[in-house]
Design an enzyme around this catalytic site. Structure first.
Site, short mmCIF file in Angstrom:
data_model
loop_
_atom_site.label_atom_id
_atom_site.label_comp_id
_atom_site.label_asym_id
_atom_site.label_seq_id
_atom_site.Cartn_x
_atom_site.Cartn_y
_atom_site.Cartn_z
N HIS A 118 159.73 39.40 41.38
CA HIS A 118 160.60 39.05 42.51
C HIS A 118 162.02 39.55 42.30
O HIS A 118 162.97 38.96 42.82
CB HIS A 118 160.61 37.54 42.77
CG HIS A 118 159.26 36.99 43.11
ND1 HIS A 118 159.02 35.66 43.35
CD2 HIS A 118 158.06 37.60 43.26
CE1 HIS A 118 157.74 35.47 43.61
NE2 HIS A 118 157.13 36.65 43.57
N GLU B 91 151.19 37.97 51.09
CA GLU B 91 150.98 36.81 50.18
C GLU B 91 152.31 36.13 49.88
O GLU B 91 152.40 34.91 49.80
CB GLU B 91 150.33 37.30 48.88
CG GLU B 91 149.98 36.19 47.89
CD GLU B 91 151.06 35.92 46.85
OE1 GLU B 91 150.88 34.99 46.06
OE2 GLU B 91 152.11 36.61 46.84
N GLU B 92 153.34 36.96 49.72
CA GLU B 92 154.62 36.43 49.23
C GLU B 92 155.32 35.51 50.23
O GLU B 92 156.31 34.87 49.88
CB GLU B 92 155.56 37.61 48.87
CG GLU B 92 155.04 38.50 47.74
CD GLU B 92 155.18 37.85 46.36
OE1 GLU B 92 155.52 36.67 46.27
OE2 GLU B 92 154.94 38.58 45.38
N ASP C 12 146.49 38.79 40.21
CA ASP C 12 147.90 38.79 40.62
C ASP C 12 148.75 38.79 39.36
O ASP C 12 148.88 37.76 38.70
CB ASP C 12 148.18 37.56 41.50
CG ASP C 12 149.58 37.60 42.10
OD1 ASP C 12 150.33 38.56 41.82
OD2 ASP C 12 149.92 36.66 42.84
N HIS D 138 147.15 40.70 46.08
CA HIS D 138 148.03 40.98 47.21
C HIS D 138 148.74 42.32 47.06
O HIS D 138 149.05 42.76 45.96
CB HIS D 138 149.02 39.85 47.46
CG HIS D 138 150.07 39.67 46.41
ND1 HIS D 138 151.30 40.27 46.47
CD2 HIS D 138 150.08 38.93 45.26
CE1 HIS D 138 152.03 39.90 45.43
NE2 HIS D 138 151.30 39.09 44.67
N ASP E 235 153.99 42.57 40.01
CA ASP E 235 153.63 41.63 41.09
C ASP E 235 153.67 42.35 42.44
O ASP E 235 154.68 42.35 43.11
CB ASP E 235 154.62 40.45 41.05
CG ASP E 235 154.26 39.34 42.02
OD1 ASP E 235 153.15 39.36 42.57
OD2 ASP E 235 155.10 38.45 42.24
#
Ligand code: BES
Ligand code: ZN
Length: 441
Positions: A386, A281-282, A309, A227, A247
């Site tokens: 994140h 994707e998130e 990922d 992603h 990420d």
């Protein structure tokens, strides 16, 4: 076959259970599936499916005592909640597991049951495909062209040139365009190769798809993906910071480097090879789900899907962890063989997210053999994801770990992209098609 059709009728709403993304996830997934959309209020009843371990953790907490274990199958529990409770459930899961735990939300009981019925692993391959290692000459020759600085430069650009790569903001779309342009630059000398943006209903951010048409089996697709979006808390501000270096700029960088090397070498696979950067994707696998469901609806043949990922954080004693859930067991076993053959010094293991944690799950649910290679065992992965700290600095400005994944992906592409060896006039077996052999001294 039955599972595929079944799934198409009951498309689940995918939800991110991480605190940062849950609210938007439902709205966006609903936008991507307009047929399922109807007004949601705090009291709207929904069903969720989640791992039994996560359910037990939640049900044991005072805040969530009303949760009922309605049905259970293959380690997945179905329970009923109200829309207004989702954010709290998500936060509790995140806190009690100390990691990003996920669940799927469904508007109807029938949809929830359909999701329960999708097996977490599949071990028989679509169409009876079998994988074998028979292109060692090409793999070992092209491996030498893989370049660490190129991987580093891509992670650097993606994690610093934009505030975020969030699906809803212009920076998220610009990042996708930048990736398209970079991949196009790799394909400049290859008119038959296309690099296109793929848009998704209700989503501003497109996916990016590079296609190398197959010379012998053009209808059989081999997909490598990861992603391209990023997330962190504070998504209501268009300028919020989400560098997403590990990420998943690290996955996109690995994919780009594989593309660069095979295109520069004029590699012509027997099967059609597609390299994909997925949007959004998130917020619930929105881009990959759209693409995988589209392939399923069109009846396309996909012989293998590999997901990257998070590739650049060394967190476990093993170098690589292959996810054992929402993946194809035979394909995963083959990936282990690829590592053992081409990177024998590496140690690998298997590990489970416990939920469909990345885009491989979208392909898996659509009925295709998919696997996911991860940087570490789940729970030992990069703790900075994140957050605003998911930077190249956190990765030590070093891509040695990501490089192992570039080598794996290159061997995957060459081996599964070229299932057949060819006999030539002089009787010597060569690695691949005539076109390809001519381009190698
Ligand atoms: N990269 C993560 C998934 C992940 C986390 C893989 C840790 C391996 C170790 C992915 O981008 C993500 O955040 N996924 C969501 C779920 C998804 C359905 C939105 C998550 O894990 O909460
Ligand atoms: Zn990710």
């Amino acid at each position: 076959m039955r599972a595929r059709n079944h799934h198409r009728r009951h498309r689940p709403l995918l939800l991110a259970a991480s605190r940062v993304a849950v609210g938007v996830a439902l709205l966006s997934a609903a936008a991507a599936a307009p047929a399922a959309a109807s007004p949601l209020g705090p009291g709207t009843e929904l069903w969720i499916t989640l791992g039994a371990d996560a359910f037990d953790l939640l049900a044991g907490q005072a805040d969530h005592q009303g949760l009922e274990r309605l049905e259970e199958q293959d380690g997945v529990v179905l329970t009923q909640v109200r829309f207004g409770d989702l954010a709290g459930l998500s936060a509790s899961l995140h806190e009690s597991t100390g990691r990003c735990a996920g669940f799927l939300a469904h508007r109807t009981l029938a949809q929830a049951r359909a999701a329960l019925a999708v097996p977490r692993t599949r071990s028989s391959l679509a169409g009876g495909v079998s994988y074998s290692i028979n292109q060692t000459e090409w793999v070992t020759s092209l491996e030498a062209d893989l370049d660490k600085p190129s991987i580093l430069a891509t992670i650097d650009h993606l994690s610093t040139a934009y505030h975020n790569r969030y699906h809803a903001y212009s920076s998220g779309a610009e990042a996708a365009e930048w990736i398209r342009d970079l991949w196009r630059s790799y394909a400049e000398t290859r008119p038959e190769v296309t690099v296109e943006l793929v848009s998704h209903p209700g989503i501003n951010q497109p996916s990016v798809v590079l296609t190398i048409p197959g010379s012998t089996f053009p209808d059989q697709h081999v997909v490598l993906g990861g992603h391209l979006d990023s997330v962190s808390p504070g998504t209501s501000n268009p300028n919020f910071l989400a560098p997403g270096a590990d990420d998943n700029a690290s996955g996109i960088a690995v994919l780009g480097e594989i593309a660069r090397v095979v295109l520069a070498a004029d590699f012509r696979p027997q099967r059609t090879v597609q390299i994909m950067g997925y949007a959004a994707e998130e917020i619930g696998l929105v881009g990959s789900q759209d693409i995988a469901d589209g392939y399923e609806a069109a009846g396309r043949d996909v012989v293998a899907v590999l997901q990257f990922d998070m590739t650049d954080y060394f967190g476990s004693v093993e170098d690589m962890a292959f996810l054992s859930d929402y993946t194809n067991a035979d394909l995963t076993a083959f990936l282990g063989q690829l590592v053992d053959t081409y990177q024998p010094v590496l140690a690998w293991t298997t590990s489970a997210c416990g939920y469909g944690c990345s885009d491989h799950a979208a392909w898996h649910r659509a009925g295709y053999p998919a696997s996911m290679s991860a940087e570490a065992r789940f729970g030992q992965h990069n703790p900075a994801i994140h957050s605003t700290s998911d930077t190249l600095a956190t990765l030590g400005h070093n891509v040695d770990h990501a490089f192992k994944f570039a080598r794996l992906g290159l061997s995957f592409l060459i081996e599964i992209g070229n299932p057949e060896r060819f006999l030539f006039r002089d009787g010597f077996e060569t690695g691949s098609t005539e076109a390809w052999s001519q381009s190698v001294p």
